[in-house]
Design a protein around this motif. Structure first.
Motif, PDB file in Angstrom:
ATOM      1  N   ASP A 147       0.798  -1.222   0.000  1.00  0.00           N
ATOM      2  CA  ASP A 147       0.000   0.000   0.000  1.00  0.00           C
ATOM      3  C   ASP A 147       0.830   1.270   0.000  1.00  0.00           C
ATOM      4  OD1 ASP A 147      -2.428  -1.079  -0.249  1.00  0.00           O
ATOM      5  OD2 ASP A 147      -2.937  -1.051   1.901  1.00  0.00           O
ATOM      6  N   ALA A 148       2.055   1.171   0.534  1.00  0.00           N
ATOM      7  CA  ALA A 148       2.889   2.369   0.616  1.00  0.00           C
ATOM      8  C   ALA A 148       3.792   2.511  -0.599  1.00  0.00           C
ATOM      9  CB  ALA A 148       3.732   2.331   1.893  1.00  0.00           C
ATOM     10  N   ALA A 149       3.578   1.690  -1.627  1.00  0.00           N
ATOM     11  CA  ALA A 149       4.458   1.704  -2.790  1.00  0.00           C
ATOM     12  C   ALA A 149       4.492   3.080  -3.449  1.00  0.00           C
ATOM     13  CB  ALA A 149       3.992   0.672  -3.808  1.00  0.00           C
ATOM     14  N   PRO A 150       5.668   3.508  -3.895  1.00  0.00           N
ATOM     15  CA  PRO A 150       5.749   4.761  -4.651  1.00  0.00           C
ATOM     16  C   PRO A 150       5.271   4.559  -6.093  1.00  0.00           C
ATOM     17  CG  PRO A 150       7.928   3.789  -4.420  1.00  0.00           C
ATOM     18  CD  PRO A 150       6.982   2.924  -3.645  1.00  0.00           C
ATOM     19  N   MET A 151       5.173   5.661  -6.788  1.00  0.00           N
ATOM     20  CA  MET A 151       4.608   5.676  -8.145  1.00  0.00           C
ATOM     21  C   MET A 151       5.356   4.763  -9.122  1.00  0.00           C
ATOM     22  SD  MET A 151       2.150   6.889  -9.792  1.00  0.00           S
ATOM     23  CE  MET A 151       1.893   6.336 -11.459  1.00  0.00           C
ATOM     24  N   THR A 152       6.684   4.730  -9.034  1.00  0.00           N
ATOM     25  CA  THR A 152       7.451   3.910  -9.983  1.00  0.00           C
ATOM     26  C   THR A 152       7.088   2.435  -9.829  1.00  0.00           C
ATOM     27  OG1 THR A 152       9.233   3.957  -8.365  1.00  0.00           O
ATOM     28  CG2 THR A 152       9.465   5.390 -10.278  1.00  0.00           C
ATOM     29  N   VAL A 153       6.926   1.997  -8.585  1.00  0.00           N
ATOM     30  CA  VAL A 153       6.570   0.599  -8.340  1.00  0.00           C
ATOM     31  C   VAL A 153       5.156   0.331  -8.859  1.00  0.00           C
ATOM     32  CG1 VAL A 153       6.200  -1.134  -6.555  1.00  0.00           C
ATOM     33  CG2 VAL A 153       8.122   0.440  -6.361  1.00  0.00           C
ATOM     34  N   ALA A 154       4.242   1.301  -8.626  1.00  0.00           N
ATOM     35  CA  ALA A 154       2.873   1.144  -9.112  1.00  0.00           C
ATOM     36  C   ALA A 154       2.845   1.053 -10.631  1.00  0.00           C
ATOM     37  CB  ALA A 154       2.015   2.315  -8.631  1.00  0.00           C
ATOM     38  N   LEU A 155       3.637   1.889 -11.288  1.00  0.00           N
ATOM     39  CA  LEU A 155       3.687   1.852 -12.755  1.00  0.00           C
ATOM     40  C   LEU A 155       4.117   0.470 -13.236  1.00  0.00           C
ATOM     41  CD1 LEU A 155       3.865   2.915 -15.678  1.00  0.00           C
ATOM     42  CD2 LEU A 155       6.082   3.912 -15.113  1.00  0.00           C
ATOM     43  N   ASN A 156       5.169  -0.046 -12.639  1.00  0.00           N
ATOM     44  CA  ASN A 156       5.655  -1.362 -13.037  1.00  0.00           C
ATOM     45  C   ASN A 156       4.587  -2.439 -12.799  1.00  0.00           C
ATOM     46  OD1 ASN A 156       7.909  -2.866 -14.108  1.00  0.00           O
ATOM     47  ND2 ASN A 156       8.047  -3.823 -12.081  1.00  0.00           N
ATOM     48  N   ASN A 157       3.840  -2.282 -11.715  1.00  0.00           N
ATOM     49  CA  ASN A 157       2.771  -3.240 -11.430  1.00  0.00           C
ATOM     50  C   ASN A 157       1.630  -3.143 -12.437  1.00  0.00           C
ATOM     51  OD1 ASN A 157       4.095  -4.309  -9.274  1.00  0.00           O
ATOM     52  ND2 ASN A 157       2.968  -3.156  -7.722  1.00  0.00           N
ATOM     53  N   VAL A 158       1.253  -1.913 -12.766  1.00  0.00           N
ATOM     54  CA  VAL A 158       0.169  -1.731 -13.737  1.00  0.00           C
ATOM     55  C   VAL A 158       0.545  -2.399 -15.054  1.00  0.00           C
ATOM     56  CG1 VAL A 158      -0.995  -0.011 -15.199  1.00  0.00           C
ATOM     57  CG2 VAL A 158      -0.768   0.391 -12.746  1.00  0.00           C
ATOM     58  N   VAL A 159       1.789  -2.159 -15.495  1.00  0.00           N
ATOM     59  CA  VAL A 159       2.217  -2.708 -16.784  1.00  0.00           C
ATOM     60  C   VAL A 159       2.235  -4.233 -16.740  1.00  0.00           C
ATOM     61  CG1 VAL A 159       4.141  -2.843 -18.414  1.00  0.00           C
ATOM     62  CG2 VAL A 159       3.560  -0.665 -17.337  1.00  0.00           C
ATOM     63  N   ASN A 160       2.616  -4.789 -15.597  1.00  0.00           N
ATOM     64  CA  ASN A 160       2.772  -6.239 -15.524  1.00  0.00           C
ATOM     65  C   ASN A 160       1.560  -6.981 -14.976  1.00  0.00           C
ATOM     66  OD1 ASN A 160       5.383  -6.428 -16.602  1.00  0.00           O
ATOM     67  ND2 ASN A 160       6.191  -5.605 -14.687  1.00  0.00           N
ATOM     68  N   THR A 161       0.499  -6.243 -14.612  1.00  0.00           N
ATOM     69  CA  THR A 161      -0.710  -6.930 -14.165  1.00  0.00           C
ATOM     70  C   THR A 161      -1.311  -7.649 -15.354  1.00  0.00           C
ATOM     71  OG1 THR A 161      -1.141  -5.288 -12.469  1.00  0.00           O
ATOM     72  CG2 THR A 161      -2.992  -6.620 -13.162  1.00  0.00           C
ATOM     73  N   SER A 162      -1.537  -8.947 -15.177  1.00  0.00           N
ATOM     74  CA  SER A 162      -2.050  -9.695 -16.324  1.00  0.00           C
ATOM     75  C   SER A 162      -3.563  -9.575 -16.399  1.00  0.00           C
ATOM     76  CB  SER A 162      -1.628 -11.155 -16.227  1.00  0.00           C
ATOM     77  OG  SER A 162      -1.733 -11.598 -14.895  1.00  0.00           O
TER      78      SER A 162
END
Lengths: 307, 293
Positions: free
Chosen positions: B236-251
């Motif tokens: 939940d405390a992830a910064p934006m860069t981590v969120a971006l990487n997650n969005v791109v890799n969410t299947s």
């Protein structure tokens, strides 16, 4: 520059006097403590872990040299080192050449130089994750560059490097150079502007042509800048983690693994903190071999100027 | 340097000027292309993306992908958009930048104007900390953050960024204060000004340029960090860069390139804005980061 400064307050004596004398050290001490623990303490800690039986959790039970032996027997580590060599040489080499060419071109009294410089340098403000995401999209074989070329009428154009395990590492080079070459350009441009005009005038009076002047007179004068940019780029290359993660995720397979991605996956996903730590130690040694002599000479040079 | 400007250009010179400008413009297009692609892709619908190509401008521009990214995109299993993570990054960057900049200023002051024996050695030791590969501190840091109860929290990331930002802020201020005349400080001391008074009244008011450089450098570094965020705050405390990487890799069943690009723009916007508004200071920070003062 003189370093001695009078301390009138020190004559007051007592607690206040003591405080006044020691205040500078007291003020600096949090930083020293932080550096001592979080930099040097952690280096020792991780080095120690690389000789233990640590797997999923760090433990202190001694294991000896075996994690290091396992590290060097690991084919992924071998691949990571090979990739680092390919990536490092090409990334540093190409970014330096492109940066230098751009700087020389911009140094010819260009109209709108400021605008062009801003365009060349903006990628440096982006996160490697953003860079990786965008290039991943552009290089994707289905809808990216390949499709673009097909639409332009080049029907046989094929560009699948990003999913080709022999070529994927070169896509990391492309994105890395795109991001960093503007920075090299800025450094060289600053260097070119600092060259004494008199030297150049003297050379051109002697009849030297423009390219000869650059090659024989100006570039040799910029040696310190070549060194600085080499140090910065090699440092970025060895630490490269984000770019690979966002662009290829280390794949296909482990074809774009780098020491930094290897360390991370061993430590956090493969439950091998021992091997991960051993690889981190190797990374530190590599960086230190470049940085320590560089910092030493920089600090010494500064000291020389001061006296 | 010395190609003549004004006056009569010979035709060879004209030819070379033409080549030069052409090359510069071609390079400018190459550097701009990814930004252009990012923006136009984010403004297209998925159908348009599949039907067209990278460079095609959006025929029917829509901010749907931006809205979706902000409020509905899936970051991992949770589909509430990236807004939370965008603000996480600010909550992390603002205190981290403020604290590390202030400490760097004080350190630089001590290291140049209240020099004591061994100051240079201490500075060298601090400086080396800028250049270690952070992989060497990940496991100990994770352990300590866990013990302090700061794992997976924004304050934990602030601590990490202050710690590993200090060497750069110290370097910047040290180099800046080194060139600051000692005479002024000596005079103030003769008038009875103490350690803090000299700092507040004399050095700090004259430090605006280096403060701007340091704040920009730190903000860019902290905002753009991925390694620490992914290692110590992936939830939940992830910064934006981590969120971006997650969005791109969410299947998801369909790959939503427009949403990926809109998310990348959100992640890029703050540092890009800083760069456009204060590029001069940004460049100065980059130069100073290569150690030369």
């Amino acid at each position: 520059m003189s370093s001695h400064i009078d301390r009138p307050a020190a004559t007051r004596g007592g607690v206040l006097g003591w405080l006044q004398i020691h205040l500078p050290k007291i003020v600096l001490s949090p930083t020293l403590a932080i550096t001592g623990v979080f930099v040097y303490g952690f280096i020792i800690w991780t080095t120690y872990l690389s000789f233990t039986k640590s797997r999923m959790f760090p433990v202190t039970k001694w294991e000896g040299i075996s994690p290091h032996v396992k590290l060097w027997a690991n084919p992924v580590w071998e691949k990571a080192l090979e990739n680092l060599a390919i990536f490092g040489i090409l990334y540093i080499g190409i970014a330096t050449v492109v940066g230098l060419i751009l700087a020389v071109m911009l140094d010819q009294r260009i109209r709108q130089e400021g605008v062009i410089r801003t365009i060349y340098l903006y990628p440096m403000a982006l996160s490697f994750i953003v860079t990786g995401t965008v290039w991943k999209w552009m290089l994707n074989p289905g809808l990216g560059l390949e499709k673009l070329m097909h639409d332009f009428g080049w029907a046989s154009f094929k560009f699948d490097w990003i999913v080709n395990s022999d070529m994927a590492i070169y896509t990391v080079v492309i994105a890395g150079v795109w991001q960093s070459s503007g920075f090299v350009m800025a450094m060289f441009l600053a260097g070119l502007r600092a060259v004494d005009d008199e030297i150049i005038k003297a050379a051109s009076i002697d009849g030297a042509s423009q390219p000869i002047i650059y090659w024989k007179v100006i570039f040799p004068l910029m040696r310190p800048i070549f060194l600085s940019s080499f140090v910065v780029l090699s440092h970025l290359a060895i630490k490269s983690y984000d770019l690979v993660i966002a662009l290829t995720g280390g794949g296909p397979g482990y074809s774009t693994a780098l020491p930094a991605t290897f360390m991370y996956s061993q430590t956090f996903t493969r439950n091998h903190i021992d091997i991960g730590s051993a690889s981190a130690v190797m990374m530190l040694i590599t960086v230190a071999a470049i940085m320590v002599p560089y910092l030493y000479s920089e600090l010494k040079a500064q000291k020389g100027v001061r006296q | 340097m010395s190609i003549q400007v004004g006056g009569q250009l010979s035709s060879t010179q004209k030819f070379w000027r033409f080549v030069l400008y052409t090359l510069l413009i071609v390079f400018a297009f190459v550097y701009m292309a990814p930004l252009y692609v990012m923006v136009v892709t984010s403004l297209k619908s998925l159908d348009e993306i599949r039907g067209g190509n990278l460079m095609m401008p959006p025929l029917d521009p829509t901010f749907d992908a931006w809205v979706k990214s902000w409020s509905y995109a899936c970051v991992g299993v949770e589909c509430t958009g990236i807004n939370k993570y965008f603000f996480n990054s600010f909550k992390m960057a603002i205190p981290a930048v403020a604290i590390s900049t202030f400490m760097g200023a004080v350190n630089g002051y001590v290291l140049t104007k209240w020099r004591f024996k061994g100051a240079d050695i201490f500075f060298g030791l601090i400086l080396f900390g800028c250049f270690i590969p952070f992989q060497i501190v990940l496991v100990p840091m994770a352990t300590i953050l866990g013990k302090l109860g700061l794992a997976q929290t924004t304050p934990g990331l602030v601590l990490v960024h202050v710690t590993y930002g200090l060497c750069f802020t110290t370097l910047f201020f040290r180099n800046y204060y080194q060139a600051f005349p000692d005479e002024l400080i000596k005079a103030a001391k003769l008038d009875g000004a103490g350690f803090f008074r000299v700092f507040w009244r004399i050095l700090l008011p004259n430090s605006l340029p280096i403060i701007v450089v340091t704040v920009i450098w730190q903000f860019t570094n902290v905002w753009n960090d991925f390694l620490f965020g992914a290692s110590f705050a992936s939830g939940d405390a992830a910064p934006m860069t981590v969120a971006l990487n997650n969005v791109v890799n969410t299947s998801t069943s369909v790959k939503e390139y427009n949403v990926d690009m809109a998310t990348a723009i959100y992640a890029a916007l703050p540092t890009l804005l800083v760069y456009v508004l204060a590029g001069r200071y940004f460049v100065r920070g980059l130069m100073a980061g290569a150690v030369k003062g």
